[in-house]
Structures are given as structure tokens and as C-alpha cells.
Design an enzyme around this catalytic site. Structure first.
Site, mmCIF file in Angstrom:
data_model
loop_
_atom_site.group_PDB
_atom_site.id
_atom_site.type_symbol
_atom_site.label_atom_id
_atom_site.label_comp_id
_atom_site.label_asym_id
_atom_site.label_seq_id
_atom_site.Cartn_x
_atom_site.Cartn_y
_atom_site.Cartn_z
ATOM 1 N N ARG A 181 -21.454 20.077 22.635
ATOM 2 C CA ARG A 181 -22.194 20.432 21.408
ATOM 3 C C ARG A 181 -21.423 21.372 20.490
ATOM 4 O O ARG A 181 -22.012 22.227 19.830
ATOM 5 C CB ARG A 181 -23.568 21.055 21.740
ATOM 6 C CG ARG A 181 -24.471 20.198 22.544
ATOM 7 C CD ARG A 181 -24.871 18.881 21.854
ATOM 8 N NE ARG A 181 -25.466 18.012 22.839
ATOM 9 C CZ ARG A 181 -24.755 17.112 23.538
ATOM 10 N NH1 ARG A 181 -23.463 16.933 23.322
ATOM 11 N NH2 ARG A 181 -25.336 16.373 24.446
ATOM 12 N N SER A 230 -33.613 18.913 22.166
ATOM 13 C CA SER A 230 -33.359 19.990 23.135
ATOM 14 C C SER A 230 -33.058 21.302 22.421
ATOM 15 O O SER A 230 -32.242 21.336 21.505
ATOM 16 C CB SER A 230 -32.167 19.634 24.019
ATOM 17 O OG SER A 230 -32.511 18.526 24.813
ATOM 18 N N GLU A 301 -28.927 25.438 21.744
ATOM 19 C CA GLU A 301 -28.154 24.328 21.163
ATOM 20 C C GLU A 301 -28.480 24.253 19.669
ATOM 21 O O GLU A 301 -27.640 23.907 18.853
ATOM 22 C CB GLU A 301 -28.583 23.032 21.872
ATOM 23 C CG GLU A 301 -27.960 21.794 21.312
ATOM 24 C CD GLU A 301 -28.345 20.544 22.112
ATOM 25 O OE1 GLU A 301 -28.467 20.616 23.355
ATOM 26 O OE2 GLU A 301 -28.517 19.492 21.476
HETATM 27 C C1 LIG Z 1 -36.199 14.089 18.453
HETATM 28 C C2 LIG Z 1 -34.807 14.678 18.527
HETATM 29 C C3 LIG Z 1 -33.948 14.261 19.530
HETATM 30 C C4 LIG Z 1 -32.649 14.788 19.600
HETATM 31 N N1 LIG Z 1 -31.811 14.359 20.587
HETATM 32 C C5 LIG Z 1 -30.537 14.802 20.631
HETATM 33 C C6 LIG Z 1 -29.633 14.354 21.645
HETATM 34 O O1 LIG Z 1 -29.973 13.540 22.497
HETATM 35 N N2 LIG Z 1 -28.369 14.839 21.632
HETATM 36 C C7 LIG Z 1 -27.946 15.724 20.691
HETATM 37 O O2 LIG Z 1 -26.754 16.109 20.719
HETATM 38 N N3 LIG Z 1 -28.774 16.192 19.734
HETATM 39 C C8 LIG Z 1 -30.056 15.760 19.682
HETATM 40 N N4 LIG Z 1 -30.909 16.231 18.713
HETATM 41 C C9 LIG Z 1 -30.428 17.257 17.770
HETATM 42 C C10 LIG Z 1 -29.869 16.691 16.446
HETATM 43 O O3 LIG Z 1 -30.472 15.456 16.139
HETATM 44 C C11 LIG Z 1 -28.349 16.508 16.449
HETATM 45 O O4 LIG Z 1 -27.697 17.734 16.634
HETATM 46 C C12 LIG Z 1 -27.876 15.868 15.136
HETATM 47 O O5 LIG Z 1 -26.593 15.373 15.316
HETATM 48 C C13 LIG Z 1 -27.904 16.821 13.944
HETATM 49 O O6 LIG Z 1 -27.681 16.049 12.756
HETATM 50 P P1 LIG Z 1 -28.314 16.519 11.365
HETATM 51 O O7 LIG Z 1 -27.782 15.631 10.303
HETATM 52 O O8 LIG Z 1 -29.793 16.588 11.471
HETATM 53 O O9 LIG Z 1 -27.695 17.975 11.229
HETATM 54 P P2 LIG Z 1 -28.417 19.318 10.768
HETATM 55 O O10 LIG Z 1 -29.491 19.668 11.726
HETATM 56 O O11 LIG Z 1 -28.771 19.212 9.350
HETATM 57 O O12 LIG Z 1 -27.220 20.356 10.954
HETATM 58 C C14 LIG Z 1 -26.762 20.701 12.250
HETATM 59 C C15 LIG Z 1 -25.445 21.471 12.098
HETATM 60 O O13 LIG Z 1 -24.443 20.605 11.549
HETATM 61 C C16 LIG Z 1 -23.961 21.112 10.305
HETATM 62 N N5 LIG Z 1 -23.805 19.963 9.392
HETATM 63 C C17 LIG Z 1 -24.692 18.953 9.175
HETATM 64 N N6 LIG Z 1 -24.188 18.059 8.311
HETATM 65 C C18 LIG Z 1 -22.973 18.522 7.937
HETATM 66 C C19 LIG Z 1 -21.963 18.056 7.044
HETATM 67 N N7 LIG Z 1 -22.071 16.905 6.358
HETATM 68 N N8 LIG Z 1 -20.855 18.817 6.889
HETATM 69 C C20 LIG Z 1 -20.695 19.986 7.575
HETATM 70 N N9 LIG Z 1 -21.602 20.464 8.440
HETATM 71 C C21 LIG Z 1 -22.732 19.739 8.619
HETATM 72 C C22 LIG Z 1 -25.016 22.112 9.821
HETATM 73 O O14 LIG Z 1 -24.448 23.100 9.004
HETATM 74 C C23 LIG Z 1 -25.542 22.655 11.141
HETATM 75 O O15 LIG Z 1 -24.707 23.672 11.620
HETATM 76 C C24 LIG Z 1 -32.220 15.742 18.642
HETATM 77 C C25 LIG Z 1 -33.112 16.159 17.633
HETATM 78 C C26 LIG Z 1 -34.403 15.641 17.579
HETATM 79 C C27 LIG Z 1 -35.331 16.078 16.473
#
Ligand SMILES: Cc1cc2nc3c(=O)[nH]c(=O)nc-3n(C[C@H](O)[C@H](O)[C@H](O)COP(=O)(O)OP(=O)(O)OC[C@H]3O[C@@H](n4cnc5c(N)ncnc54)[C@H](O)[C@@H]3O)c2cc1C
Length: 309
Positions: A181, A230, A301
Site C-alpha cells: 500500500r 479496509s 491504510e
Molecule cells: C468498498 C471498498 C473496497 C476497497 N477495497 C480495497 C482493496 O481491496 N484493496 C485496496 O488496496 N484498497 C481498497 N480500497 C481502498 C481504495 O479503493 C483504494 O486505495 C483506491 O485505489 C483509491 O483510489 P481513489 O481514486 O479513490 O484514490 P483517493 O482515495 O482519492 O486517494 C488515495 C490517495 O491517492 C492519492 N491520489 C489519488 N489520485 C491521484 C492522482 N491522480 N495523482 C496523485 N495522487 C493521487 C491521494 O492524494 C491519496 O493520497 C477499498 C475502498 C472501498 C470503499
């Protein structure tokens, strides 16, 4: 209001995409909590991202980029400064190169992981099925090195391109130090695109794997309620965060309208009307109780950002 009207007007006039002021972050996070951000930008293209970074630098405003907000807790006081949302305008996928069964694809950072997986199934390409069920954008997945026990995005990444201080940077995967992560991507970078390596396979097999993983998640995770997935990293394979929190007796515990899910103890759900403070108090409670009862120090996380109200 901490950003003057003059500065607001400058952002509005120089950026082609949407620019909103005092925009509620609860609208942009999957757990639906969080106060307002001073300046919220929906860039229309790469140039908008560049201008946003330049203006933030010029006016000494804090700057960050988000995707779908599926890994964020934004505190109730909101965010001072600028948040750029890499979304719809960056939903592209193209085949960059094909050699025998190996395909190198370029994916826009705003592409939703779900969209990308469905594209790979259509193209009969294998390599990232383990990401099935991870919501959010490809940019967010790379910044987090999102993954599951079936693989993390970093395993398939060839290179990542981002904007940093308004300059384009491309880094090969070896330099990104992908780990559990985390990835070595600067905090103020805006990831624009990701190059990924996949292999030709059988479309039905790829689809079958995705469906199998989807069914597994539906049976184990509280997917009907707002959450961030998580909350804590797993200390190790046997002592998962969920197991430690459950054994500490915290399953189902509520603070305000936030609850440690009765279905999965490493998930916090919004029962409707939770505040970020409710969520943060639960996070602290889980961390403190697990430490006291087991000695394990749980590391979040999720990213907790912004100001207390
Ligand atoms: C129902 C559910 C299930 C999930 N299951 C998993 C799982 O199985 N495994 C897992 O790893 N995660 C899981 N997650 C967490 C999450 O979905 C992941 O971490 C996902 O990859 C985050 O993507 P996001 O676009 O929503 O990022 P955000 O939540 O918007 O951002 C997360 C981080 O990434 C950075 N970021 C986002 N986009 C960019 C960009 N374009 N450029 C630079 N920095 C950026 C942000 O600044 C922040 O630090 C889950 C979440 C939910 C709600």
C-alpha cells in the site's frame, strides 16, 4: 474564507474545467464525511492540471490530487488550499505496444479500476484481475499501490507519468519502490497516466476470475454501506487487522453514526450522517484497544487529511 476573491477569480479565469469554492468533501469521498475544501478543481485536460499547480505554488496554497476518494477520511474542518480531482477527462485506454502475447497499455489516471478491468476482459488480457472490487481511479490505485491477496497494481506497472511543480515526469516502475500500500510518488504530484503490462489470455477465463472474486467480496464485505474498505494495514498474514479488532471485542461498536462493521471488523461504515470525527474516534479506539490487548500497533491504510472543526 481563507482564499481571497482575487485569487479565486484568477483560478476561475485561467482554468477551463470546473472550479468550485468551499466544496464539501463529503460529496467526494466514498464514506461520505468531510468538511469543505477552499478550491476544488475538475481539470479538463493536462494543461488545467499544470495551471492549477502553478497557481497553487504562486499563491503558496497547499495542493493535493484525489481520485474517487475511496481511501480518504477528510476531517470535518475541511481542507485549506487546492484539491484537483483527476476524473472523467482522464478516462482513456490505448494499446501502446504489442509483442507476441505481451501488451503494453497506457491508461489515463481518471479511469475507474472497474472500467479498466471490464476493458481487459473484453480484450482478453490478464494480469490485474486481483484488483477486482477495488473502487477508485487508476491514479489512486497507483499512488496507494492498491491490491488484494491476489496481486497489487504495482506488479503490473511499467511506468507512471505525473506533473510535479508543473513539469512532466515519467518514472519507471523500478524507481517507484512499490510496497504494501505504498509507492514512491511525491505528495504534491498529479498522476496523469500509467503504463501497464498485460498478457493475452482467454476472455472467458479473465471474466470468470473477475466474477469469482466479485462473489467472494459480496459474501465477506459490507458493500451496501458507505465505507473506505479496509481501514488498517494487516500486520501479517495470520494476524490480520480484522481478526485483531474482532478479537479485541470491537465488532459492531458505534461512535455517533459511524460503526465498526459487524460483518468485517477492519471496515468502518457510515450508518447515515456520520462525521469525520466519529470515524476518527473509532479508528483511534481500534488502534488503542488492539495495542493494549495484543501489543500490535495497527497502521492506518486510509489517508486522514484536513483540519479538525
Ligand atoms: C468498498 C471498498 C473496497 C476497497 N477495497 C480495497 C482493496 O481491496 N484493496 C485496496 O488496496 N484498497 C481498497 N480500497 C481502498 C481504495 O479503493 C483504494 O486505495 C483506491 O485505489 C483509491 O483510489 P481513489 O481514486 O479513490 O484514490 P483517493 O482515495 O482519492 O486517494 C488515495 C490517495 O491517492 C492519492 N491520489 C489519488 N489520485 C491521484 C492522482 N491522480 N495523482 C496523485 N495522487 C493521487 C491521494 O492524494 C491519496 O493520497 C477499498 C475502498 C472501498 C470503499
Amino acid at each position: 474564507m481563507s482564499v481571497s476573491e482575487t485569487i479565486q477569480n484568477e483560478f476561475k479565469s485561467k482554468i477551463q474545467g470546473e472550479v468550485l469554492f468551499q466544496e464539501s468533501m463529503a460529496r467526494h469521498s466514498t464514506i461520505q464525511v468531510g468538511g469543505p475544501v477552499d478550491i476544488w478543481i475538475e481539470p479538463k485536460d493536462e494543461n488545467d492540471c499544470k495551471v492549477a499547480q502553478e497557481l497553487a505554488q504562486l499563491h503558496d496554497l497547499s495542493f493535493m490530487t484525489v481520485g474517487r476518494g475511496s481511501n480518504l477520511v477528510v476531517r470535518d474542518g475541511g481542507i485549506r488550499g487546492v484539491v484537483v480531482h483527476v476524473g472523467d477527462a482522464f478516462q482513456t485506454v490505448t494499446i501502446h505496444e504489442q509483442k507476441n502475447d505481451t501488451y503494453i497499455i497506457d491508461v489515463g489516471a481518471g479511469m475507474m479500476m472497474k472500467q479498466l478491468l471490464s476493458w481487459t476482459a473484453d480484450q482478453a488480457l490478464t494480469g490485474i484481475e486481483g484488483l477486482e472490487g477495488v473502487p477508485g481511479t487508476v491514479g489512486g490505485a497507483v499512488a496507494m499501490n492498491a491490491g488484494t491477496p491476489h496481486g497489487a497494481i504495482g506488479d503490473a506497472v511499467v511506468s507512471v507519468t505525473w506533473l510535479e511543480k508543473a513539469k512532466l515526469v515519467t518514472r519507471q516502475a523500478e524507481k517507484l519502490e512499490f510496497a504494501y500500500r505504498k509507492a514512491k510518488i511525491p505528495r504534491a504530484a498529479t498522476v496523469l497516466s500509467v503504463r501497464i503490462k498485460l498478457e493475452k489470455s482467454d476472455g472467458a477465463a479473465v471474466l470468470g476470475k473477475l466474477q469469482e472474486l466479485r462473489r467472494y467480496r459480496q459474501s465477506k464485505q459490507p458493500l451496501q454501506q458507505p465505507s473506505m474498505g479496509s481501514v488498517f494495514k494487516n500486520p501479517d498474514k495470520t494476524n490480520t487487522a480484522g481478526k485483531l479488532i474482532e478479537e479485541a471485542g470491537l465488532k459492531g461498536v458505534r461512535v455517533g453514526k459511524a460503526q465498526i462493521s459487524p460483518q468485517h471488523a477492519n471496515w468502518i461504515v457510515n450508518l447515515g450522517g456520520a462525521t469525520a470525527n466519529d470515524v476518527e474516534v473509532l479508528i483511534r479506539l481500534a488502534k488503542d484497544t488492539v495495542k493494549e490487548k495484543t501489543g500490535y500497533i495497527l497502521e492506518p491504510e486510509v489517508k486522514i487529511i484536513g483540519e479538525h472543526s
